[in-house]
Write an enzyme that holds these catalytic residues in place. Sequence first.
Site, mmCIF file in Angstrom:
data_model
loop_
_atom_site.group_PDB
_atom_site.id
_atom_site.type_symbol
_atom_site.label_atom_id
_atom_site.label_comp_id
_atom_site.label_asym_id
_atom_site.label_seq_id
_atom_site.Cartn_x
_atom_site.Cartn_y
_atom_site.Cartn_z
ATOM 1 C CG ASP A 1 -2.131 0.802 0.933
ATOM 2 O OD1 ASP A 1 -2.186 1.653 0.232
ATOM 3 O OD2 ASP A 1 -3.200 0.867 1.906
ATOM 4 C CG ASP B 1 -2.927 3.644 -3.555
ATOM 5 O OD1 ASP B 1 -4.128 2.839 -4.051
ATOM 6 O OD2 ASP B 1 -3.307 4.605 -2.562
ATOM 7 C CD GLU B 2 -5.168 -1.698 -1.112
ATOM 8 O OE1 GLU B 2 -5.444 -2.442 -0.226
ATOM 9 O OE2 GLU B 2 -5.797 -0.748 -1.520
#
Length: 465
Positions: free
Chosen positions: A11, A105-106
């Site tokens: 993350d 973003d993950e």
Amino acid sequence: MRNAPTILHLDMDAFYASVEQASKPSLRGKAVIVGGLGPRGVVATASYEARVFGVHSAMPMAQARRLAPNAAYLVPRFGIYREISEQVMGLLRELSPLVEPLSLDEAFVDLEAGGAAWDAESARLVGVKLRADIRAVTGLAGSVGLAASKMLAKIASEEAKPDGLVLIEPGTERALLGPMSVRTLPGVGPATGDHLRRAGIHTVNEIAEAGEDELVRLLGKAHGHALYAMALAHDERPVVAEREAKSVSVEDTYDVDIHDRVRVGLEVQRLADRCVQRLRAAGLSGRTIVLKVRRYDFSTLTRSETLRGPTDDPAVVREAAARLLDSVDTTGGVRLLGVGVSGLADYTQEDLFAQAAGERLEPAEDEGDHEDPAEEREAVHVERRWAAGHDVRHAEYGHGWVQGSGLGRVTVRFETPGSEPGRVRTFRVDDPELEAAEPLPLVARRPGVWEAGGGASGAGPVVPA
């Protein structure tokens, strides 16, 4: 669930805000809030400095401004976010063929499938190296969770924030989960959480103690069984490699409802062109054109048209979208418009350039002739806007970013990712020496990569942990 903590969850910390801080030296260590800045805007990401004031994602922007009136408020720059996301996902794919992106973003990674890790120590070393590689390539921080299942790996990465690494050893899962809130478990949102709370169930331990039959009675068969299994730390969900995109679309929400039908039509044309740009950037074409309209009363209408073959021709998409708009009543105003293309393919049938127009006889190179050039130039002039946070270049002062605009003026801070905090200057919004610019890379790849205007240097940006 496997016996080794070889599922990795990454993350990127406060991703959009961290990108803005890394690219704008004057904002490092400051409260930064990224999102829609109009009266209907919501927070996309808040930096950790802004979260101290109670600001969080999905919060109405008006509420954020009340909580943190002195924060920097910026409009998202999705182009650079996607570019950095691709760099990070590339690092993950070097570890394993099984990478499951959840957002820009993950992502989850199955380290065992790639032979990158097989036990706790090897998994920890991979996580440490990954975080170092991400910082070296992007200048940003990411938090890593390692565990024997996806659920636990995600929980571990949450515990690792900001800028940390947490590994959950097999055999310790129940003790870790027990005191946590029921909202920690996947699928337990506000409604389910309230339902469990009314039944006296507040923690994961209390879910396990209630028993499977009671959970099925409270939540239904499927949800009850799944929640009980997760409370016992059982999660057999595999990491699923990234699936191909099923559609490409763009949409805009407007601060003020659009009532002018001509303006609505122009917005649809502009969105169609943006959608085609994304199609072409991905090397795709598509058969089905989709129009989305959200009206003043929040009712949302979707219309679609399927062509004879796939296309990435902007004129074809524009014309199909315009026909779809003709079937929608926009009386009363429009608050959101979107154009998408589905039925994707990795090729285009070039001889179908005229399919959207049926019997249209003009050659493809004359597509622009149906628009009045003077009208188009005027529309561009009227709508020349300077979005807060976006990149600009001035002929004399070099690269900078927009701090704000209004009353015919735009304020720009001139700095680059590798510079000291830069100076601020104000210009007329129509200053001929000021123009929009592409974002600069956050990390210097070679000497001089950061351009003049902010005291460029060869060192990478200083990024707060």
